[in-house]
Design a protein around this motif. Structure first.
Motif, PDB file in Angstrom:
ATOM      1  N   GLY A   1       0.784  -1.291   0.028  1.00 26.04           N
ATOM      2  CA  GLY A   1       0.084  -0.035  -0.099  1.00 26.04           C
ATOM      3  C   GLY A   1       0.740   1.350   0.009  1.00 26.04           C
ATOM      4  N   GLN A   2       2.260   1.142   0.398  1.00 24.46           N
ATOM      5  CA  GLN A   2       2.971   2.375   0.226  1.00 24.46           C
ATOM      6  C   GLN A   2       3.663   2.728  -0.962  1.00 24.46           C
ATOM      7  N   PRO A   3       4.017   3.679  -1.156  1.00 24.70           N
ATOM      8  CA  PRO A   3       4.620   4.113  -2.560  1.00 24.70           C
ATOM      9  C   PRO A   3       5.703   3.237  -3.027  1.00 24.70           C
ATOM     10  N   VAL A   4       5.841   3.181  -4.322  1.00 24.63           N
ATOM     11  CA  VAL A   4       6.870   2.251  -5.014  1.00 24.63           C
ATOM     12  C   VAL A   4       7.705   3.255  -5.862  1.00 24.63           C
ATOM     13  N   ILE A   5       8.855   2.676  -6.484  1.00 28.75           N
ATOM     14  CA  ILE A   5       9.906   3.307  -7.394  1.00 28.75           C
ATOM     15  C   ILE A   5       9.455   2.838  -8.636  1.00 28.75           C
ATOM     16  N   ILE A   6       9.490   3.775  -9.472  1.00 31.23           N
ATOM     17  CA  ILE A   6       9.362   3.248 -11.074  1.00 31.23           C
ATOM     18  C   ILE A   6      10.579   2.823 -11.603  1.00 31.23           C
TER      19      ILE A   6
ATOM     20  N   ALA B   1       6.076   5.766 -18.857  1.00 36.25           N
ATOM     21  CA  ALA B   1       5.696   5.999 -17.359  1.00 36.25           C
ATOM     22  C   ALA B   1       4.286   6.670 -17.440  1.00 36.25           C
ATOM     23  N   LYS B   2       4.089   7.761 -18.312  1.00 34.00           N
ATOM     24  CA  LYS B   2       2.946   8.463 -18.429  1.00 34.00           C
ATOM     25  C   LYS B   2       1.826   7.781 -18.740  1.00 34.00           C
ATOM     26  N   VAL B   3       1.942   6.504 -19.545  1.00 31.81           N
ATOM     27  CA  VAL B   3       0.970   5.621 -19.984  1.00 31.81           C
ATOM     28  C   VAL B   3       0.561   4.759 -18.900  1.00 31.81           C
ATOM     29  N   ARG B   4       1.539   4.197 -18.207  1.00 36.01           N
ATOM     30  CA  ARG B   4       1.547   3.179 -17.271  1.00 36.01           C
ATOM     31  C   ARG B   4       0.890   3.795 -15.844  1.00 36.01           C
ATOM     32  N   PHE B   5       1.565   4.808 -15.608  1.00 32.87           N
ATOM     33  CA  PHE B   5       1.188   5.730 -14.238  1.00 32.87           C
ATOM     34  C   PHE B   5       0.394   6.959 -14.582  1.00 32.87           C
ATOM     35  N   PRO B   6      -0.792   7.153 -15.144  1.00 32.76           N
ATOM     36  CA  PRO B   6      -1.330   8.284 -15.508  1.00 32.76           C
ATOM     37  C   PRO B   6      -1.490   9.132 -14.247  1.00 32.76           C
ATOM     38  N   GLN B   7      -1.604   8.755 -12.965  1.00 28.10           N
ATOM     39  CA  GLN B   7      -1.853   9.538 -11.746  1.00 28.10           C
ATOM     40  C   GLN B   7      -0.567  10.457 -11.530  1.00 28.10           C
ATOM     41  N   GLY B   8       0.457  10.281 -12.271  1.00 30.36           N
ATOM     42  CA  GLY B   8       1.769  10.989 -11.884  1.00 30.36           C
ATOM     43  C   GLY B   8       2.651  10.490 -11.232  1.00 30.36           C
ATOM     44  N   TRP B   9       3.811  11.076 -10.958  1.00 32.45           N
ATOM     45  CA  TRP B   9       4.642  10.834  -9.716  1.00 32.45           C
ATOM     46  C   TRP B   9       5.443  11.533  -9.263  1.00 32.45           C
ATOM     47  N   LYS B  10       6.310  11.505  -8.233  1.00 30.66           N
ATOM     48  CA  LYS B  10       7.222  12.418  -7.670  1.00 30.66           C
ATOM     49  C   LYS B  10       8.696  12.158  -7.989  1.00 30.66           C
TER      50      LYS B  10
ATOM     51  N   LEU C   1      12.445  12.654  -7.617  1.00 31.03           N
ATOM     52  CA  LEU C   1      13.529  12.866  -6.591  1.00 31.03           C
ATOM     53  C   LEU C   1      14.772  13.165  -7.608  1.00 31.03           C
ATOM     54  N   ARG C   2      14.838  12.268  -8.258  1.00 30.00           N
ATOM     55  CA  ARG C   2      15.962  12.341  -9.353  1.00 30.00           C
ATOM     56  C   ARG C   2      15.749  11.786 -10.731  1.00 30.00           C
ATOM     57  N   PRO C   3      16.326  12.056 -11.655  1.00 31.44           N
ATOM     58  CA  PRO C   3      15.876  11.067 -12.849  1.00 31.44           C
ATOM     59  C   PRO C   3      15.566   9.724 -12.869  1.00 31.44           C
ATOM     60  N   TYR C   4      16.693   9.197 -11.908  1.00 26.47           N
ATOM     61  CA  TYR C   4      16.553   7.644 -11.686  1.00 26.47           C
ATOM     62  C   TYR C   4      15.741   7.192 -10.492  1.00 26.47           C
ATOM     63  N   LEU C   5      15.272   8.255  -9.725  1.00 29.90           N
ATOM     64  CA  LEU C   5      14.212   7.994  -8.466  1.00 29.90           C
ATOM     65  C   LEU C   5      12.928   8.607  -8.623  1.00 29.90           C
ATOM     66  N   ARG C   6      11.932   7.848  -9.299  1.00 33.05           N
ATOM     67  CA  ARG C   6      10.717   8.359  -9.287  1.00 33.05           C
ATOM     68  C   ARG C   6       9.838   7.488  -8.380  1.00 33.05           C
ATOM     69  N   VAL C   7       9.155   8.092  -7.740  1.00 28.96           N
ATOM     70  CA  VAL C   7       8.332   7.488  -6.659  1.00 28.96           C
ATOM     71  C   VAL C   7       6.840   7.862  -6.920  1.00 28.96           C
ATOM     72  N   VAL C   8       5.957   6.845  -6.968  1.00 32.76           N
ATOM     73  CA  VAL C   8       4.663   6.535  -7.479  1.00 32.76           C
ATOM     74  C   VAL C   8       3.767   5.785  -6.325  1.00 32.76           C
ATOM     75  N   GLU C   9       2.671   6.308  -6.311  1.00 36.84           N
ATOM     76  CA  GLU C   9       1.539   5.629  -5.483  1.00 36.84           C
ATOM     77  C   GLU C   9       0.619   4.888  -6.657  1.00 36.84           C
ATOM     78  N   LEU C  10       0.806   3.485  -6.433  1.00 37.19           N
ATOM     79  CA  LEU C  10       0.133   2.632  -7.432  1.00 37.19           C
ATOM     80  C   LEU C  10      -1.636   2.542  -6.978  1.00 37.19           C
ATOM     81  N   ARG C  11      -2.427   2.844  -8.106  1.00 34.69           N
ATOM     82  CA  ARG C  11      -3.863   2.776  -8.040  1.00 34.69           C
ATOM     83  C   ARG C  11      -4.189   1.215  -8.258  1.00 34.69           C
ATOM     84  N   ASP C  12      -5.166   0.812  -7.820  1.00 35.37           N
ATOM     85  CA  ASP C  12      -5.557  -0.557  -7.976  1.00 35.37           C
ATOM     86  C   ASP C  12      -5.898  -0.627  -9.415  1.00 35.37           C
ATOM     87  N   GLU C  13      -6.384   0.184 -10.261  1.00 36.30           N
ATOM     88  CA  GLU C  13      -6.679  -0.071 -11.512  1.00 36.30           C
ATOM     89  C   GLU C  13      -5.402  -0.203 -12.304  1.00 36.30           C
ATOM     90  N   THR C  14      -4.215   0.403 -11.846  1.00 32.02           N
ATOM     91  CA  THR C  14      -2.982   0.494 -12.360  1.00 32.02           C
ATOM     92  C   THR C  14      -2.442  -1.074 -12.230  1.00 32.02           C
TER      93      THR C  14
END
Length: 217
Positions: free
Chosen positions: A174-179, A188-197, A199-212
């Motif tokens: 349930g916690q955020p994960v790393i793309i 990533a925009k296609v797979r994670f339309p909810q967006g992400w944070k 932190l660095r180009p190699y460190l993108r943090v996203v909260e997964l939605r159930d539908e994702t």
């Protein structure tokens, strides 16, 4: 023999507390956890077997089949199981291999001569439905295993197998994960339309939605 990640888990046939078992047939299309014990009637392992049995519903929820191993006989296993029931208040609900001839112990490298040449070390192997080894752990005799951690890793493996992500340190479901760095921002925009944070180009943090997660299955 050293078992490495990504390797096909060696198949075997061995006696157990529930009859003769051929390992790959026993697992079928499920995940598996194979964990060894030095020998029967050992105190730490007595608590561990009970702990695994108490997690029966958690294993089933994840489609995981567990199987223990000790170098003692099926007769000893039966007596030990009664000790576990009496002292821990929990009956065993999974098979324990009776690896008296050390067929499985040798196949999986569970005997470490520098530690004790007469018994197996306390190993854990997590195996996926393709029979690939996904996790290996070896514990010292004095430290009881944390099966909540093993469940956590299985949760991570099952999640990351379905999504282009990894899980960070101390992650819980349930916690955020790393793309994955292998996934471009465009993909990533296609797979994670909810967006992400980012932190660095190699460190993108996203909260997964159930539908994702469902769409990735």
């Amino acid at each position: 023999m050293t078992i490495q990640l990504g390797q096909t888990a060696p198949d075997f046939e061995q006696d157990s507390s529930r009859g003769r078992i051929r390992f790959h047939d026993y697992l079928g299309s499920s995940w598996g956890v194979l964990f060894s014990h030095p020998k029967d009637f050992t105190p730490v392992c007595t608590t561990e077997l009970a702990a695994v049995a108490r997690l029966e519903l958690e294993w089933k929820k994840r489609d995981v089949k567990v199987i223990g191993l000790s170098v003692d006989s099926t007769e000893n296993h039966a007596s030990w199981a009664e000790d576990i029931r009496e002292t821990q208040g929990q009956s065993l609900n999974f098979p324990v291999l009776a690896d008296k001839d050390r067929t499985v112990s040798s196949l999986y490298g569970m005997v470490h001569p520098e530690a004790d040449p007469s018994v197996t070390v306390r190993s854990v192997f997590v195996i996926d439905p393709n029979k690939k080894v996904r996790l290996t752990l070896t514990y010292p005799p004095s430290a009881g295993r944390n099966f909540a951690e093993i469940l956590r890793v299985i949760d991570s493996l099952q999640l990351t197998d379905k999504n282009k992500v990894s899980t960070p340190s101390d992650w819980q479901p349930g916690q955020p994960v790393i793309i994955s760095p292998a996934l471009s921002n465009e993909d990533a925009k296609v797979r994670f339309p909810q967006g992400w944070k980012e932190l660095r180009p190699y460190l993108r943090v996203v909260e997964l939605r159930d539908e994702t997660a469902q769409a990735a299955e």
